[in-house]
Motif scaffolding. Sequence first.
Motif, PDB file in Angstrom:
ATOM      1  N   SER A   1      -1.093   5.080   2.141  1.00  0.00           N
ATOM      2  CA  SER A   1      -1.653   6.411   2.361  1.00  0.00           C
ATOM      3  C   SER A   1      -1.075   7.395   1.345  1.00  0.00           C
ATOM      4  N   MET A   2      -1.657   8.572   1.253  1.00  0.00           N
ATOM      5  CA  MET A   2      -1.128   9.591   0.366  1.00  0.00           C
ATOM      6  C   MET A   2       0.296   9.956   0.808  1.00  0.00           C
ATOM      7  N   TYR A   3       0.514  10.016   2.117  1.00  0.00           N
ATOM      8  CA  TYR A   3       1.855  10.293   2.633  1.00  0.00           C
ATOM      9  C   TYR A   3       2.839   9.225   2.151  1.00  0.00           C
ATOM     10  N   GLN A   4       2.459   7.952   2.224  1.00  0.00           N
ATOM     11  CA  GLN A   4       3.344   6.881   1.774  1.00  0.00           C
ATOM     12  C   GLN A   4       3.631   6.963   0.278  1.00  0.00           C
ATOM     13  N   CYS A   5       2.645   7.388  -0.495  1.00  0.00           N
ATOM     14  CA  CYS A   5       2.859   7.549  -1.938  1.00  0.00           C
ATOM     15  C   CYS A   5       3.894   8.634  -2.216  1.00  0.00           C
ATOM     16  N   ILE A   6       3.795   9.767  -1.540  1.00  0.00           N
ATOM     17  CA  ILE A   6       4.753  10.854  -1.748  1.00  0.00           C
ATOM     18  C   ILE A   6       6.124  10.472  -1.198  1.00  0.00           C
ATOM     19  N   GLU A   7       6.158   9.802  -0.068  1.00  0.00           N
ATOM     20  CA  GLU A   7       7.431   9.346   0.492  1.00  0.00           C
ATOM     21  C   GLU A   7       8.133   8.394  -0.481  1.00  0.00           C
ATOM     22  N   ALA A   8       7.379   7.509  -1.107  1.00  0.00           N
ATOM     23  CA  ALA A   8       7.946   6.595  -2.107  1.00  0.00           C
ATOM     24  C   ALA A   8       8.468   7.366  -3.312  1.00  0.00           C
ATOM     25  N   ALA A   9       7.775   8.407  -3.708  1.00  0.00           N
ATOM     26  CA  ALA A   9       8.225   9.225  -4.841  1.00  0.00           C
ATOM     27  C   ALA A   9       9.536   9.929  -4.513  1.00  0.00           C
ATOM     28  N   LYS A  10       9.703  10.335  -3.265  1.00  0.00           N
ATOM     29  CA  LYS A  10      10.932  11.026  -2.850  1.00  0.00           C
ATOM     30  C   LYS A  10      12.089  10.059  -2.621  1.00  0.00           C
ATOM     31  N   CYS A  11      11.793   8.861  -2.150  1.00  0.00           N
ATOM     32  CA  CYS A  11      12.840   7.866  -1.857  1.00  0.00           C
ATOM     33  C   CYS A  11      13.199   7.020  -3.072  1.00  0.00           C
ATOM     34  N   GLY A  12      12.264   6.884  -3.998  1.00  0.00           N
ATOM     35  CA  GLY A  12      12.485   6.029  -5.152  1.00  0.00           C
ATOM     36  C   GLY A  12      12.146   4.577  -4.901  1.00  0.00           C
ATOM     37  N   ARG A  13      11.555   4.296  -3.762  1.00  0.00           N
ATOM     38  CA  ARG A  13      11.147   2.917  -3.456  1.00  0.00           C
ATOM     39  C   ARG A  13       9.953   2.963  -2.505  1.00  0.00           C
ATOM     40  N   MET A  14       9.226   1.858  -2.499  1.00  0.00           N
ATOM     41  CA  MET A  14       8.072   1.760  -1.618  1.00  0.00           C
ATOM     42  C   MET A  14       8.521   1.245  -0.265  1.00  0.00           C
TER      43      MET A  14
ATOM     44  N   SER B   1       8.490  -5.589 -14.027  1.00  0.00           N
ATOM     45  CA  SER B   1       8.728  -5.456 -12.591  1.00  0.00           C
ATOM     46  C   SER B   1       8.145  -4.153 -12.040  1.00  0.00           C
ATOM     47  N   ALA B   2       7.385  -3.433 -12.867  1.00  0.00           N
ATOM     48  CA  ALA B   2       6.808  -2.160 -12.434  1.00  0.00           C
ATOM     49  C   ALA B   2       5.891  -2.365 -11.235  1.00  0.00           C
ATOM     50  N   LYS B   3       5.965  -1.426 -10.324  1.00  0.00           N
ATOM     51  CA  LYS B   3       5.125  -1.471  -9.138  1.00  0.00           C
ATOM     52  C   LYS B   3       4.338  -0.177  -9.062  1.00  0.00           C
ATOM     53  N   ILE B   4       3.123  -0.292  -8.595  1.00  0.00           N
ATOM     54  CA  ILE B   4       2.264   0.870  -8.444  1.00  0.00           C
ATOM     55  C   ILE B   4       1.827   0.933  -6.989  1.00  0.00           C
ATOM     56  N   LEU B   5       2.023   2.088  -6.381  1.00  0.00           N
ATOM     57  CA  LEU B   5       1.553   2.344  -5.029  1.00  0.00           C
ATOM     58  C   LEU B   5       0.403   3.326  -5.157  1.00  0.00           C
ATOM     59  N   THR B   6      -0.736   2.997  -4.593  1.00  0.00           N
ATOM     60  CA  THR B   6      -1.918   3.834  -4.740  1.00  0.00           C
ATOM     61  C   THR B   6      -2.585   4.077  -3.395  1.00  0.00           C
ATOM     62  N   ASN B   7      -3.251   5.211  -3.287  1.00  0.00           N
ATOM     63  CA  ASN B   7      -4.057   5.460  -2.097  1.00  0.00           C
ATOM     64  C   ASN B   7      -5.539   5.226  -2.404  1.00  0.00           C
ATOM     65  N   SER B   8      -5.819   4.624  -3.550  1.00  0.00           N
ATOM     66  CA  SER B   8      -7.188   4.311  -3.958  1.00  0.00           C
ATOM     67  C   SER B   8      -7.500   2.850  -3.637  1.00  0.00           C
ATOM     68  N   GLY B   9      -8.438   2.647  -2.729  1.00  0.00           N
ATOM     69  CA  GLY B   9      -8.845   1.284  -2.405  1.00  0.00           C
ATOM     70  C   GLY B   9      -9.410   0.559  -3.610  1.00  0.00           C
ATOM     71  N   LYS B  10     -10.182   1.270  -4.419  1.00  0.00           N
ATOM     72  CA  LYS B  10     -10.772   0.675  -5.614  1.00  0.00           C
ATOM     73  C   LYS B  10      -9.681   0.199  -6.568  1.00  0.00           C
TER      74      LYS B  10
ATOM     75  N   ASN C   1      -1.952  -6.256 -14.711  1.00  0.00           N
ATOM     76  CA  ASN C   1      -0.905  -7.261 -14.523  1.00  0.00           C
ATOM     77  C   ASN C   1       0.327  -6.674 -13.839  1.00  0.00           C
ATOM     78  N   CYS C   2       0.143  -5.607 -13.065  1.00  0.00           N
ATOM     79  CA  CYS C   2       1.228  -4.986 -12.311  1.00  0.00           C
ATOM     80  C   CYS C   2       1.061  -5.301 -10.827  1.00  0.00           C
ATOM     81  N   ASN C   3       2.159  -5.227 -10.113  1.00  0.00           N
ATOM     82  CA  ASN C   3       2.141  -5.374  -8.667  1.00  0.00           C
ATOM     83  C   ASN C   3       1.645  -4.056  -8.080  1.00  0.00           C
ATOM     84  N   ILE C   4       0.496  -4.088  -7.422  1.00  0.00           N
ATOM     85  CA  ILE C   4      -0.097  -2.873  -6.870  1.00  0.00           C
ATOM     86  C   ILE C   4      -0.199  -3.006  -5.367  1.00  0.00           C
ATOM     87  N   ARG C   5       0.221  -1.944  -4.670  1.00  0.00           N
ATOM     88  CA  ARG C   5       0.141  -1.918  -3.210  1.00  0.00           C
ATOM     89  C   ARG C   5      -0.675  -0.711  -2.783  1.00  0.00           C
ATOM     90  N   PHE C   6      -1.344  -0.867  -1.675  1.00  0.00           N
ATOM     91  CA  PHE C   6      -2.186   0.184  -1.112  1.00  0.00           C
ATOM     92  C   PHE C   6      -1.419   0.895  -0.005  1.00  0.00           C
TER      93      PHE C   6
END
Length: 133
Positions: free
Chosen positions: A93-106, A67-76, A86-91
């Motif tokens: 911004s860098m701000y959204q990536c850090i916000e997710a790290a602070k909140c614990g969720r995307m 169930s691991a999810k990866i949030l990335t700011n890399s379009g590639k 085979n992971c769920n990856i979402r695109f």
Amino acid sequence: LIDIISLDDRPKKENVDVIATLGRHIQSEADLLGYTRSLEEFGVTLLNDTCWCMLLHPPIIPSTNPSAKILTNSGKYAHYGPGLTNCNIRFGSMYQCIEAAKCGRMGSTKGAGMSWLRHFSTHTLIRHIRKIR
């Protein structure tokens, strides 16, 4: 990245990994400016001289957690990553990536992607670029 982390004093959630790739020369400059220490204190793992698409195995890619999810700011990586990991990856911004790290969720990444690009065919984009020139 430091500026985004410093917007407030919330720490990174323990169950979240933040990994940044960068060239060793950029990290050398960051070391001199004290950025590396600040990033590592927040919990960022720095990886030198590689591309996310080359990181296919643990401990970088969490293959033991389906169930691991990866949030990335890399379009590639957002494009190639799902097939490689085979992971769920979402695109987002860098701000959204850090916000997710602070909140614990995307949060919602709606509108953060390149949805505007879907409205154009490659041929249409080339014609549009030629008109701009």
